[in-house]
Design an enzyme around this catalytic site. Structure first.
Site, mmCIF file in Angstrom:
data_model
loop_
_atom_site.group_PDB
_atom_site.id
_atom_site.type_symbol
_atom_site.label_atom_id
_atom_site.label_comp_id
_atom_site.label_asym_id
_atom_site.label_seq_id
_atom_site.Cartn_x
_atom_site.Cartn_y
_atom_site.Cartn_z
ATOM 1 N N LYS A 162 0.843 -1.212 0.000
ATOM 2 C CA LYS A 162 0.000 0.000 0.000
ATOM 3 C C LYS A 162 0.868 1.249 0.000
ATOM 4 O O LYS A 162 2.057 1.216 0.378
ATOM 5 C CB LYS A 162 -0.933 0.017 1.209
ATOM 6 C CG LYS A 162 -0.250 -0.041 2.591
ATOM 7 C CD LYS A 162 0.179 1.285 3.166
ATOM 8 C CE LYS A 162 0.796 1.162 4.561
ATOM 9 N NZ LYS A 162 1.564 2.329 5.002
ATOM 10 N N VAL B 87 10.905 -4.641 3.573
ATOM 11 C CA VAL B 87 10.447 -4.855 4.953
ATOM 12 C C VAL B 87 10.634 -3.574 5.783
ATOM 13 O O VAL B 87 11.648 -2.876 5.625
ATOM 14 C CB VAL B 87 11.264 -6.019 5.572
ATOM 15 C CG1 VAL B 87 10.912 -6.218 7.026
ATOM 16 C CG2 VAL B 87 11.024 -7.300 4.780
ATOM 17 N N ALA B 88 9.670 -3.285 6.661
ATOM 18 C CA ALA B 88 9.717 -2.092 7.535
ATOM 19 C C ALA B 88 10.004 -0.837 6.723
ATOM 20 O O ALA B 88 10.908 -0.061 7.006
ATOM 21 C CB ALA B 88 10.760 -2.272 8.649
ATOM 22 N N ALA B 89 9.212 -0.672 5.659
ATOM 23 C CA ALA B 89 9.484 0.394 4.693
ATOM 24 C C ALA B 89 8.281 1.292 4.442
ATOM 25 O O ALA B 89 8.289 2.104 3.522
ATOM 26 C CB ALA B 89 9.952 -0.233 3.373
ATOM 27 N N GLY B 90 7.200 1.124 5.213
ATOM 28 C CA GLY B 90 6.021 1.976 5.033
ATOM 29 C C GLY B 90 5.071 1.494 3.957
ATOM 30 O O GLY B 90 4.123 2.193 3.584
ATOM 31 N N LEU B 91 5.301 0.285 3.455
ATOM 32 C CA LEU B 91 4.483 -0.249 2.358
ATOM 33 C C LEU B 91 3.477 -1.301 2.829
ATOM 34 O O LEU B 91 2.729 -1.857 2.009
ATOM 35 C CB LEU B 91 5.394 -0.841 1.269
ATOM 36 C CG LEU B 91 6.326 0.183 0.597
ATOM 37 C CD1 LEU B 91 7.357 -0.514 -0.289
ATOM 38 C CD2 LEU B 91 5.516 1.182 -0.234
ATOM 39 N N GLY C 140 3.793 -4.363 3.961
ATOM 40 C CA GLY C 140 3.992 -5.756 3.528
ATOM 41 C C GLY C 140 3.609 -6.787 4.580
ATOM 42 O O GLY C 140 2.856 -7.724 4.289
ATOM 43 N N GLY C 141 4.104 -6.636 5.787
ATOM 44 C CA GLY C 141 3.812 -7.602 6.852
ATOM 45 C C GLY C 141 2.323 -7.631 7.180
ATOM 46 O O GLY C 141 1.737 -8.699 7.398
ATOM 47 N N SER C 142 1.693 -6.451 7.180
ATOM 48 C CA SER C 142 0.252 -6.366 7.461
ATOM 49 C C SER C 142 -0.546 -7.040 6.358
ATOM 50 O O SER C 142 -1.541 -7.720 6.615
ATOM 51 C CB SER C 142 -0.180 -4.904 7.554
ATOM 52 O OG SER C 142 0.552 -4.240 8.546
ATOM 53 N N ASP D 221 -2.467 -1.593 10.419
ATOM 54 C CA ASP D 221 -2.649 -1.562 8.964
ATOM 55 C C ASP D 221 -3.376 -2.790 8.434
ATOM 56 O O ASP D 221 -3.699 -2.845 7.247
ATOM 57 C CB ASP D 221 -1.280 -1.487 8.259
ATOM 58 C CG ASP D 221 -0.751 -0.064 8.191
ATOM 59 O OD1 ASP D 221 -1.550 0.879 8.326
ATOM 60 O OD2 ASP D 221 0.467 0.086 7.987
HETATM 61 O O1 C5P Z 1 -0.509 -1.463 15.305
HETATM 62 P P1 C5P Z 1 0.933 -1.745 14.982
HETATM 63 O O2 C5P Z 1 1.502 -2.867 15.818
HETATM 64 O O3 C5P Z 1 1.188 -1.927 13.527
HETATM 65 O O4 C5P Z 1 1.719 -0.425 15.384
HETATM 66 C C1 C5P Z 1 3.121 -0.388 15.525
HETATM 67 C C2 C5P Z 1 3.474 0.703 16.510
HETATM 68 O O5 C5P Z 1 3.144 1.969 15.944
HETATM 69 C C3 C5P Z 1 2.699 0.607 17.800
HETATM 70 O O6 C5P Z 1 3.434 -0.054 18.773
HETATM 71 C C4 C5P Z 1 2.487 2.027 18.196
HETATM 72 O O7 C5P Z 1 3.585 2.464 18.937
HETATM 73 C C5 C5P Z 1 2.528 2.817 16.912
HETATM 74 N N1 C5P Z 1 1.217 3.257 16.392
HETATM 75 C C6 C5P Z 1 0.568 4.313 17.018
HETATM 76 N N2 C5P Z 1 -0.637 4.761 16.528
HETATM 77 C C7 C5P Z 1 -1.184 4.186 15.447
HETATM 78 C C8 C5P Z 1 -0.533 3.123 14.785
HETATM 79 C C9 C5P Z 1 0.674 2.696 15.286
HETATM 80 O O8 C5P Z 1 1.052 4.831 18.026
HETATM 81 N N3 C5P Z 1 -2.354 4.645 14.978
#
Ligand code: C5P
Length: 286
Positions: A7, A89-93, A95-97, A130
């Site tokens: 995404k 990975v861990a790039a804002g795209l 992928g893992g989600s 995500d």
């Molecule tokens: O929900 P997810 O595990 O993907 O989020 C990763 C980290 O990003 C969370 O541990 C949280 O610190 C932060 N986060 C947040 N607010 C959001 C989404 C993510 O603080 N709306």
């Protein structure tokens, strides 16, 4: 084999802090063609192997998704999952989600668990902010922590040039360093309105970008380098470090990606993808 698409955040604003410590967001999220591939083979236990060695094993979000689904069902269920990783990975795209959402859907079908969509959404939100979006796909307005997803009409096909400096950015680090003031989500709602009213794709803002640049200067250089090559708008996706440009054509996207590769970046092109079951406007004419 199923494909788990990535995404882009066409716009992302932080509108407040929640009592649970998460941030309330307003974002327009676009599914793109860049995708991982997952295969599921029925097995006695649950295991996952991946083309990317760091992703194999217990902590993979897709495996957590499979485990949640297995617990929710009527029968004891197992599978060997193979993950062919193509999305950085861990790039804002996302992928893992996306892998996790695809696993919820695929395992529900494979094991005939019959878990209803509403329950899948609850599980998705439990897995990560995500993940709910990827149960819808296409173009959506996403709110709250990420659990409120409003599908938008499929906009015109758009091509994107993507690049990143090859660094992994933990989302939690960016949110952890984030400071206000917050905005009201208006610029992001304008992006959603342009899609809804006219099927027109525009790029808004990214409230995480300044924090990303403060922590990872290489991401700011990447954005500057790509902006110099791109006639259209260039923005960071999610918490980064991938940047994307909204392009006028596939050829323009390919030219920008080639230029970024020459500069030493990871780069690729991608097009928008419609929600499952809807005609994809990027499909070539027959
Ligand atoms: O929900 P997810 O595990 O993907 O989020 C990763 C980290 O990003 C969370 O541990 C949280 O610190 C932060 N986060 C947040 N607010 C959001 C989404 C993510 O603080 N709306």
């Amino acid at each position: 084999m199923i494909r788990a698409h990535g995404k882009l955040n066409l716009s992302l604003e932080v509108v407040g802090r929640r009592a649970d410590g998460y941030y309330d967001l307003v974002s327009v999220v676009q599914e793109i063609s860049l995708a991982d591939a997952l295969t599921f083979v029925p097995d006695s236990g649950l295991r996952l192997d991946a083309t990317h060695p760091d992703l194999a094993g217990e902590r993979n979000l897709a495996l957590s998704a499979a485990r949640l689904l297995a617990l929710a069902g009527r029968q004891v269920a197992g599978a060997s999952i193979h993950l062919d990783k193509q999305i950085p990975v861990a790039a804002g795209l996302g992928g893992g989600s996306s892998d996790a959402a695809a696993t919820l859907v695929a395992a529900n079908r494979l094991w005939r668990q019959g878990v209803p969509a509403r329950r899948l959404l609850t599980m998705a939100a439990q897995l990560g902010s995500d993940v709910p979006f990827f149960l819808y796909g296409g173009t959506c307005l996403v709110e709250g922590r990420g659990e409120r997803v409003l599908p938008l009409p499929t906009p015109a096909c758009r091509w994107y040039a993507l690049s990143n400096p090859g660094i992994a950015v933990p989302t939690g680090d960016i949110f952890g360093a984030l400071r206000g003031p917050w905005t009201d989500g208006g610029r992001t709602r304008d992006v959603a309105d342009a899609v809804s009213a006219e099927g027109r794709v525009t790029v808004g803002v990214n409230a995480l970008q300044a924090t990303l640049f403060a922590l990872y200067p290489a991401a700011e250089r990447c954005l500057a380098d790509q902006s110099a090559l791109a006639p259209g708008p260039t923005l960071v996706s999610g918490s980064g470090a991938t940047v994307y440009s909204l392009c006028g054509s596939a050829a323009e996207a390919a030219r920008i990606a080639a230029g970024m590769r020459e500069n030493g970046y990871w780069a690729d092109v991608a097009h928008s993808v419609a929600s499952r079951g809807w005609e994809n406007p990027c499909r070539p004419a027959p």
